[in-house]
Design a protein around this motif. Structure first.
Motif, mmCIF file in Angstrom:
data_model
loop_
_atom_site.group_PDB
_atom_site.id
_atom_site.type_symbol
_atom_site.label_atom_id
_atom_site.label_comp_id
_atom_site.label_asym_id
_atom_site.label_seq_id
_atom_site.Cartn_x
_atom_site.Cartn_y
_atom_site.Cartn_z
ATOM 1 N N UNK A 1 0.826 -1.187 0.000
ATOM 2 C CA UNK A 1 0.000 0.000 0.000
ATOM 3 C C UNK A 1 0.867 1.245 0.000
ATOM 4 N N UNK A 2 0.224 2.412 0.032
ATOM 5 C CA UNK A 2 0.941 3.684 -0.093
ATOM 6 C C UNK A 2 2.051 3.842 0.938
ATOM 7 N N UNK A 3 1.772 3.504 2.199
ATOM 8 C CA UNK A 3 2.746 3.687 3.273
ATOM 9 C C UNK A 3 3.426 2.385 3.678
ATOM 10 N N UNK A 4 3.028 1.274 3.049
ATOM 11 C CA UNK A 4 3.527 -0.037 3.464
ATOM 12 C C UNK A 4 3.313 -0.213 4.966
ATOM 13 N N UNK A 5 2.060 0.009 5.381
ATOM 14 C CA UNK A 5 1.716 -0.005 6.811
ATOM 15 C C UNK A 5 0.274 -0.451 6.989
ATOM 16 N N UNK B 1 -1.286 7.515 7.914
ATOM 17 C CA UNK B 1 0.095 7.715 7.502
ATOM 18 C C UNK B 1 1.000 6.613 8.017
ATOM 19 N N UNK B 2 2.297 6.829 7.899
ATOM 20 C CA UNK B 2 3.264 5.826 8.348
ATOM 21 C C UNK B 2 3.491 5.966 9.843
ATOM 22 N N UNK B 3 3.102 4.962 10.643
ATOM 23 C CA UNK B 3 3.354 5.050 12.086
ATOM 24 C C UNK B 3 4.844 4.937 12.386
ATOM 25 N N UNK B 4 5.237 5.472 13.528
ATOM 26 C CA UNK B 4 6.599 5.244 14.010
ATOM 27 C C UNK B 4 6.789 3.758 14.282
ATOM 28 N N UNK B 5 8.010 3.274 14.089
ATOM 29 C CA UNK B 5 8.333 1.869 14.279
ATOM 30 C C UNK B 5 9.568 1.746 15.165
ATOM 31 N N UNK B 6 9.888 0.517 15.521
ATOM 32 C CA UNK B 6 11.073 0.260 16.333
ATOM 33 C C UNK B 6 10.821 0.508 17.797
ATOM 34 N N UNK B 7 11.707 1.278 18.450
ATOM 35 C CA UNK B 7 11.658 1.502 19.902
ATOM 36 C C UNK B 7 10.642 2.591 20.230
ATOM 37 N N UNK B 8 9.392 2.265 20.088
ATOM 38 C CA UNK B 8 8.317 3.222 20.310
ATOM 39 C C UNK B 8 7.119 2.475 20.871
ATOM 40 N N UNK B 9 6.314 3.133 21.689
ATOM 41 C CA UNK B 9 5.105 2.515 22.212
ATOM 42 C C UNK B 9 5.372 1.173 22.855
ATOM 43 N N UNK B 10 4.575 0.182 22.483
ATOM 44 C CA UNK B 10 4.690 -1.150 23.074
ATOM 45 C C UNK B 10 5.989 -1.854 22.710
ATOM 46 N N UNK B 11 6.738 -1.328 21.743
ATOM 47 C CA UNK B 11 8.000 -1.946 21.348
ATOM 48 C C UNK B 11 9.222 -1.307 21.968
ATOM 49 N N UNK C 1 -1.406 -5.084 -1.290
ATOM 50 C CA UNK C 1 -2.681 -4.959 -1.999
ATOM 51 C C UNK C 1 -2.779 -6.108 -2.992
ATOM 52 N N UNK C 2 -3.968 -6.684 -3.097
ATOM 53 C CA UNK C 2 -4.190 -7.811 -4.000
ATOM 54 C C UNK C 2 -5.541 -7.667 -4.674
ATOM 55 N N UNK C 3 -5.678 -8.337 -5.810
ATOM 56 C CA UNK C 3 -6.953 -8.387 -6.523
ATOM 57 C C UNK C 3 -7.727 -9.627 -6.107
ATOM 58 N N UNK C 4 -9.018 -9.455 -5.874
ATOM 59 C CA UNK C 4 -9.911 -10.561 -5.543
ATOM 60 C C UNK C 4 -11.173 -10.432 -6.387
ATOM 61 N N UNK C 5 -12.049 -11.397 -6.257
ATOM 62 C CA UNK C 5 -13.315 -11.318 -6.996
ATOM 63 C C UNK C 5 -14.158 -10.143 -6.530
ATOM 64 N N UNK C 6 -13.855 -9.617 -5.334
ATOM 65 C CA UNK C 6 -14.567 -8.443 -4.826
ATOM 66 C C UNK C 6 -13.862 -7.151 -5.215
ATOM 67 N N UNK C 7 -12.774 -7.251 -5.987
ATOM 68 C CA UNK C 7 -12.001 -6.083 -6.364
ATOM 69 C C UNK C 7 -10.696 -6.016 -5.593
ATOM 70 N N UNK C 8 -10.044 -4.864 -5.675
ATOM 71 C CA UNK C 8 -8.767 -4.688 -4.979
ATOM 72 C C UNK C 8 -9.004 -4.572 -3.477
ATOM 73 N N UNK C 9 -8.189 -5.277 -2.683
ATOM 74 C CA UNK C 9 -8.274 -5.194 -1.226
ATOM 75 C C UNK C 9 -6.877 -4.996 -0.660
ATOM 76 N N UNK C 10 -6.833 -4.495 0.554
ATOM 77 C CA UNK C 10 -5.574 -4.253 1.249
ATOM 78 C C UNK C 10 -5.505 -5.103 2.504
ATOM 79 N N UNK C 11 -4.346 -5.652 2.766
ATOM 80 C CA UNK C 11 -4.063 -6.378 4.005
ATOM 81 C C UNK C 11 -2.899 -5.663 4.683
ATOM 82 N N UNK C 12 -3.057 -5.311 5.948
ATOM 83 C CA UNK C 12 -1.992 -4.669 6.693
ATOM 84 C C UNK C 12 -1.694 -5.403 7.976
#
Length: 351
Positions: free
Chosen positions: A25-29, A161-171, A189-200
């Protein structure tokens, strides 16, 4: 205790580590799934406290829609996932998902209850969902420093947007695969019979094993010879999977299982003391028919790849941390990783 955005050239793809052929996806998140927000509160005194809260907030939850289809899968149940049995029983998510440290999970659940009750003043039953990993190797976990305000702040500041990663919050205080762990995220992002969907996916990595990147083992005793070999307590992993694919609770359970499978790709040992949990939920409109099971293969592939990359991001964006009793967890030495992956022919060519 502010949520911060990470700098450039720190994620897996910035190093040429590309997991699978599917587009991100746009932010890879996880926030690429429409309406899914992430917030952090970091509790770090620079000495003995390295902990915090991460909240995954589906904005679809609210007046007119108080639940989303959801499922939980337990890879190994040595952990505390408050609220999971009702998700199993009813197949729905009724709250934001909060991640924190093991001994703070109960205070965090009470704080999340405060949030839910404020939103529904006439409600008599609520099911806050709160998971944890044990950051006691680097943080004075017995002080239970996470407060209600920390939890509410993480939810309030949740954003796209892109969340902070690494040593932040619960990490902030976690360890994984011998290195400093943290929070990571990725999407496909993938194509399905229902159209394009996103998995994050969003992960809180704190588990044992030997770091493996694109099939290449990268043991800490070879890359950081001076590293502390002590095994942290509670080697665990929390994984949150979100999608806008129309799926029912049973199908989301299948996604959650594959999220746990993805841990093996990065070298997870699935040890006795590991609490390995995956939560999956769908934000699709309630009037959409679920995808046929026969058409789920691209969604399964998206889960496996996004979780694998989220776990790598959680390590690659983490920084060396010294905590309670002077114990140190070293960051993954990225230059050494790049050299080994290049020698093995695993790096993607420059864009």
């Amino acid at each position: 205790m502010e949520q911060s955005q990470q700098g450039p050239d720190r994620r897996a793809r910035d190093l040429g580590v590309v997991v699978g052929p599917l587009p991100t996806g746009r932010h890879n998140a996880i926030t690429d799934v429409p309406g899914v927000l992430v917030g952090h509160t970091t509790v770090d005194d620079g000495r003995d406290l390295h902990t915090g809260v991460t909240a995954v907030v589906p904005s679809q939850l609210g007046p007119g829609r108080w639940s989303l289809p959801a499922a939980v899968h337990t890879g190994n149940g040595y952990g505390k996932l408050v609220g999971s049995t009702q998700v199993d029983e009813l197949g729905v998510l009724e709250s934001p998902i909060v991640l924190t440290a093991t001994l703070s999970v109960f205070r965090a659940a009470d704080a999340l209850l405060t949030y839910l009750m404020a939103g529904r003043p006439d409600g008599l039953s609520f099911n806050p969902l709160v998971g944890e990993t044990n950051d006691g190797h680097l943080s004075d976990i017995r002080r239970r420093p996470v407060t209600e305000e920390h939890v509410l702040d993480a939810i309030r500041r949740a954003a796209g947007g892109l969340p902070a990663e690494g040593c932040v919050g619960a990490g902030t205080g976690t360890s994984a695969l011998g290195y400093k762990g943290g929070v990571g995220t990725s999407s496909r992002t993938v194509r399905t019979v229902a159209g394009a969907v996103t998995v994050g996916a969003l992960t809180q990595s704190n588990f044992g094993g030997v770091l493996t990147v694109l099939g290449v083992p990268l043991p800490v005793d070879e890359l950081v010879p001076a590293a502390d070999r002590a095994e942290p307590p509670g080697n665990s992993c929390m994984i949150v999977v979100a999608t806008d694919a129309p799926l029912d609770a049973r199908q989301l359970g299948r996604l959650a299982r594959r999220a746990i499978f993805a841990m093996a790709r990065v070298g997870a040992a699935y040890q006795n003391g590991s609490g390995d949990y995956a939560i999956a939920f769908s934000t699709a409109r309630s009037d959409q028919a679920p995808l046929p099971d026969a058409d789920l293969d691209p969604v399964f592939a998206a889960v496996l790849d996004s979780v694998e990359e989220a776990l790598l991001n959680s390590l690659f964006t983490a920084t060396t941390t010294t905590g309670v009793a002077g114990r140190t967890r070293h960051a993954v030495p990225k230059e050494a990783v790049v050299r080994r992956l290049a020698a093995a022919g695993r790096l993607a060519p420059p864009a």
